[in-house]
Enzyme design. Structure first.
Site, PDB file in Angstrom:
ATOM      1  N   HIS A   1       0.728  -1.261  -0.114  1.00 45.47           N
ATOM      2  CA  HIS A   1      -0.064   0.124   0.096  1.00 45.47           C
ATOM      3  C   HIS A   1       0.886   1.232   0.112  1.00 45.47           C
ATOM      4  O   HIS A   1       0.438   2.098  -0.616  1.00 45.47           O
ATOM      5  CB  HIS A   1      -0.932   0.075   1.400  1.00 45.47           C
ATOM      6  CG  HIS A   1      -1.824  -1.103   1.385  1.00 45.47           C
ATOM      7  ND1 HIS A   1      -2.081  -1.909   2.536  1.00 45.47           N
ATOM      8  CD2 HIS A   1      -2.859  -1.210   0.475  1.00 45.47           C
ATOM      9  CE1 HIS A   1      -3.171  -2.665   2.183  1.00 45.47           C
ATOM     10  NE2 HIS A   1      -3.457  -2.420   1.114  1.00 45.47           N
TER      11      HIS A   1
ATOM     12  N   LYS B   1     -17.539  -5.654   7.659  1.00 47.02           N
ATOM     13  CA  LYS B   1     -16.465  -6.280   7.265  1.00 47.02           C
ATOM     14  C   LYS B   1     -15.696  -7.092   8.048  1.00 47.02           C
ATOM     15  O   LYS B   1     -14.758  -7.934   7.864  1.00 47.02           O
ATOM     16  CB  LYS B   1     -15.682  -5.412   6.335  1.00 47.02           C
ATOM     17  CG  LYS B   1     -15.987  -5.481   4.758  1.00 47.02           C
ATOM     18  CD  LYS B   1     -14.922  -4.654   4.008  1.00 47.02           C
ATOM     19  CE  LYS B   1     -14.789  -5.119   2.496  1.00 47.02           C
ATOM     20  NZ  LYS B   1     -13.596  -4.412   1.834  1.00 47.02           N
TER      21      LYS B   1
ATOM     22  N   ARG C   1      -2.142  -5.690  -8.335  1.00 48.47           N
ATOM     23  CA  ARG C   1      -0.888  -6.731  -8.064  1.00 48.47           C
ATOM     24  C   ARG C   1      -0.566  -7.744  -9.281  1.00 48.47           C
ATOM     25  O   ARG C   1       0.290  -7.904  -9.606  1.00 48.47           O
ATOM     26  CB  ARG C   1      -1.168  -7.508  -6.639  1.00 48.47           C
ATOM     27  CG  ARG C   1      -0.806  -6.882  -5.624  1.00 48.47           C
ATOM     28  CD  ARG C   1      -1.344  -7.245  -4.400  1.00 48.47           C
ATOM     29  NE  ARG C   1      -2.844  -7.452  -4.461  1.00 48.47           N
ATOM     30  CZ  ARG C   1      -3.747  -7.560  -3.478  1.00 48.47           C
ATOM     31  NH1 ARG C   1      -3.074  -8.248  -2.415  1.00 48.47           N
ATOM     32  NH2 ARG C   1      -4.892  -7.930  -3.291  1.00 48.47           N
TER      33      ARG C   1
ATOM     34  N   SER D   1      -2.914  -7.567   2.840  1.00 55.30           N
ATOM     35  CA  SER D   1      -3.109  -7.498   4.383  1.00 55.30           C
ATOM     36  C   SER D   1      -3.608  -8.787   4.897  1.00 55.30           C
ATOM     37  O   SER D   1      -3.190  -9.183   5.969  1.00 55.30           O
ATOM     38  CB  SER D   1      -4.445  -6.556   4.494  1.00 55.30           C
ATOM     39  OG  SER D   1      -3.978  -5.290   4.332  1.00 55.30           O
TER      40      SER D   1
HETATM   41  O1  PNS Z   1      -8.745  -2.595   0.160  1.00 60.81           O
HETATM   42  P1  PNS Z   1      -9.965  -2.888  -0.534  1.00 60.81           P
HETATM   43  O2  PNS Z   1     -10.693  -3.935   0.401  1.00 60.81           O
HETATM   44  O3  PNS Z   1      -9.626  -3.710  -1.860  1.00 60.81           O
HETATM   45  O4  PNS Z   1     -10.911  -1.802  -0.805  1.00 60.81           O
HETATM   46  C1  PNS Z   1     -12.218  -1.943  -1.300  1.00 60.81           C
HETATM   47  C2  PNS Z   1     -12.938  -0.426  -1.406  1.00 60.81           C
HETATM   48  C3  PNS Z   1     -12.842   0.130   0.005  1.00 60.81           C
HETATM   49  C4  PNS Z   1     -12.417   0.490  -2.303  1.00 60.81           C
HETATM   50  C5  PNS Z   1     -14.272  -0.737  -1.667  1.00 60.81           C
HETATM   51  O5  PNS Z   1     -14.816  -1.976  -0.905  1.00 60.81           O
HETATM   52  C6  PNS Z   1     -15.285   0.372  -1.765  1.00 60.81           C
HETATM   53  O6  PNS Z   1     -15.166   1.269  -2.396  1.00 60.81           O
HETATM   54  N1  PNS Z   1     -16.341   0.445  -0.782  1.00 60.81           N
HETATM   55  C7  PNS Z   1     -17.058   1.416  -0.195  1.00 60.81           C
HETATM   56  C8  PNS Z   1     -18.576   1.146  -0.704  1.00 60.81           C
HETATM   57  C9  PNS Z   1     -18.838   1.165  -2.326  1.00 60.81           C
HETATM   58  O7  PNS Z   1     -18.563   2.238  -2.847  1.00 60.81           O
HETATM   59  N2  PNS Z   1     -19.068   0.122  -2.821  1.00 60.81           N
HETATM   60  C10 PNS Z   1     -19.419  -0.009  -4.350  1.00 60.81           C
HETATM   61  C11 PNS Z   1     -18.115  -0.265  -4.926  1.00 60.81           C
HETATM   62  S1  PNS Z   1     -18.407  -0.500  -6.691  1.00 60.81           S
END
Ligand code: PNS
Length: 161
Positions: free
Chosen positions: A18, A42, A91, A128
């Protein structure tokens, strides 16, 4: 007016992968907001405040980076923060299917553009989830996360034992 990028994620906890993306994105944009998703459903190991705290410590030397928690839809947060683009790290091909779906959904919902940065090869195996698994079984994560994060992980897991 400068360009602002938004780097969103769960960061449970922040890893060297990150930080690699954050540092490189910070070098390409005028301002970078790191948005830490606060979503207790989550069931993250670390609470949002803890994750924000660890990230702030990790990026304190970067003058154009701000870290904060957000809730709800990413597109709403991106609009509120007037972000010009969302930046995400990729990645491997396994990330791509999920990431392209989210990027297209965010574009459909609010015209939010997503730019992908390829993770530096040295961190392409890193997540993570894997860091937590290694730490849970007593493995050494000191080359995978900043020192203060390794310490917080050990402390957290000790508290749960
Ligand atoms: O670190 P991650 O788990 O890959 O991050 C995922 C994240 C936080 C970017 C994604 O879950 C997110 O944007 N969540 C917010 C809720 C949302 O907008 N959901 C619709 C996404 S299309």
């Amino acid at each position: 007016m400068g360009l602002t990028a938004l780097c969103p994620g769960t960061f449970d906890p922040v890893t060297n992968g990150h930080i690699d993306i954050i540092e490189r994105a910070a070098g390409r944009f005028d301002a970078l907001v790191v948005g830490v998703l606060d979503n207790p459903s989550k069931e993250p190991l670390f609470g949002a405040e803890e994750r924000v705290g660890m990230l702030k410590e990790a990026v304190h030397a970067l003058g154009n980076v701000e870290v904060e928690a957000f809730t709800g839809l990413l597109v709403e947060y991106a609009t509120r923060r007037a972000a010009d683009v969302v930046v995400k790290g990729l990645r491997a091909v396994t990330d791509f299917e999920y990431e392209i779906q989210m990027a297209q959904m965010n574009h459909q919902l609010a015209g939010v553009e997503t730019l992908f940065m390829t993770t530096s090869p040295q961190w392409s195996f890193l997540s993570s989830s894997l860091v937590k698994e290694v730490a849970r079984f007593g493995g050494d994560v000191s080359t995978l996360v900043p020192e203060h994060v390794a310490a917080r992980l050990a402390e957290k897991l000790r508290g749960m034992a």
